[in-house]
Design an enzyme around this catalytic site. Sequence first.
Site, PDB file in Angstrom:
ATOM      1  N   HIS A  19       0.857  -1.187   0.000  1.00 41.82           N
ATOM      2  CA  HIS A  19       0.000   0.000   0.000  1.00 41.82           C
ATOM      3  C   HIS A  19       0.896   1.241   0.000  1.00 41.82           C
ATOM      4  O   HIS A  19       1.917   1.280   0.692  1.00 41.82           O
ATOM      5  CB  HIS A  19      -0.900  -0.006   1.241  1.00 41.82           C
ATOM      6  CG  HIS A  19      -1.934   1.075   1.245  1.00 41.82           C
ATOM      7  ND1 HIS A  19      -1.624   2.391   1.553  1.00 41.82           N
ATOM      8  CD2 HIS A  19      -3.259   1.064   0.980  1.00 41.82           C
ATOM      9  CE1 HIS A  19      -2.719   3.125   1.468  1.00 41.82           C
ATOM     10  NE2 HIS A  19      -3.729   2.346   1.129  1.00 41.82           N
TER      11      HIS A  19
ATOM     12  N   GLU B  69       0.802   4.132   1.389  1.00 41.75           N
ATOM     13  CA  GLU B  69       1.098   4.723   2.695  1.00 41.75           C
ATOM     14  C   GLU B  69       2.148   3.895   3.439  1.00 41.75           C
ATOM     15  O   GLU B  69       3.093   4.443   4.018  1.00 41.75           O
ATOM     16  CB  GLU B  69      -0.163   4.828   3.552  1.00 41.75           C
ATOM     17  CG  GLU B  69       0.121   5.431   4.926  1.00 41.75           C
ATOM     18  CD  GLU B  69      -1.090   5.429   5.850  1.00 41.75           C
ATOM     19  OE1 GLU B  69      -0.897   5.293   7.076  1.00 41.75           O
ATOM     20  OE2 GLU B  69      -2.223   5.568   5.344  1.00 41.75           O
TER      21      GLU B  69
END
Length: 279
Positions: A125, A127
Amino acid sequence: MPVTITVAEYAGACYGVQRALYLVHKLASESSGPVRTLGPLIHNPQVVAGLEASGVTVANEVPDDAGSTLVLRTHGVVPEIERRARENGLNVVDATCPYVKRVHHAAERLQREGYQVLVVGESGHPEVEAILGHAPGALAVADVDALDQVDLAKKVGVVVQTTQAKATLDAVVCELMGRAQEVCVVNTICEATSERQGAAARLASTSDVMVVIGGRNSANTTRLAEICTSACPRTHHIESPDELEASWFDGASSIGVTAGASTPTAHIETLVKAIEALC
């Protein structure tokens, strides 16, 4: 039969998303040259398409045309990418969510203090990848089972993806307590995430049908859908009101609506009107 449509107490775009959209819309209206976001600004395809229509395009790599504007996405980037963008002479605008920045600082501090850094979150992901970039050598663990693949040090420091469920963090930390000599935990779950998850769970428990609107590529929206499904089996995750089907609401008297943190209020309002038209 009268039908009640209720929007969750906490739903829709969070502060970090609102801030990023404000920055980008301002840039689009004021900049004379190209404005690009490095990857999708947020995980909402409809919003990203709207930005492209206004002239803000998505760059998958750091451009090399000096003087153009590059916006760093809300999920953050690894330090090397930001440095390369500045070296290329780009006008770099950082739209990283301030709460994500807090995770970067926590991971850096734990590493300086000699902890092995673990990030509770989804490997791959954006992030999580950005957090790992701020603490080279850190590892991402999605759940308790993932710990079996990690050679743990004596001192372990833990941060968490801002959109993770608290239950996942608690389970990982509980397991670590029995395996490491010292565990330092910085709970970096965003308060907006916790509020939305709690409100969604409460509403789902009293609804016949739940509709969750937001990007399918959005971690926090997907998690809302999972939470709602556990309390209300007739839960539907959509990106657009166009996906609604009248049959979903057959026999329902209470319909709940919630939305991911990348979903603008206007999208929620449009969804409610669309459900009303079907009922």
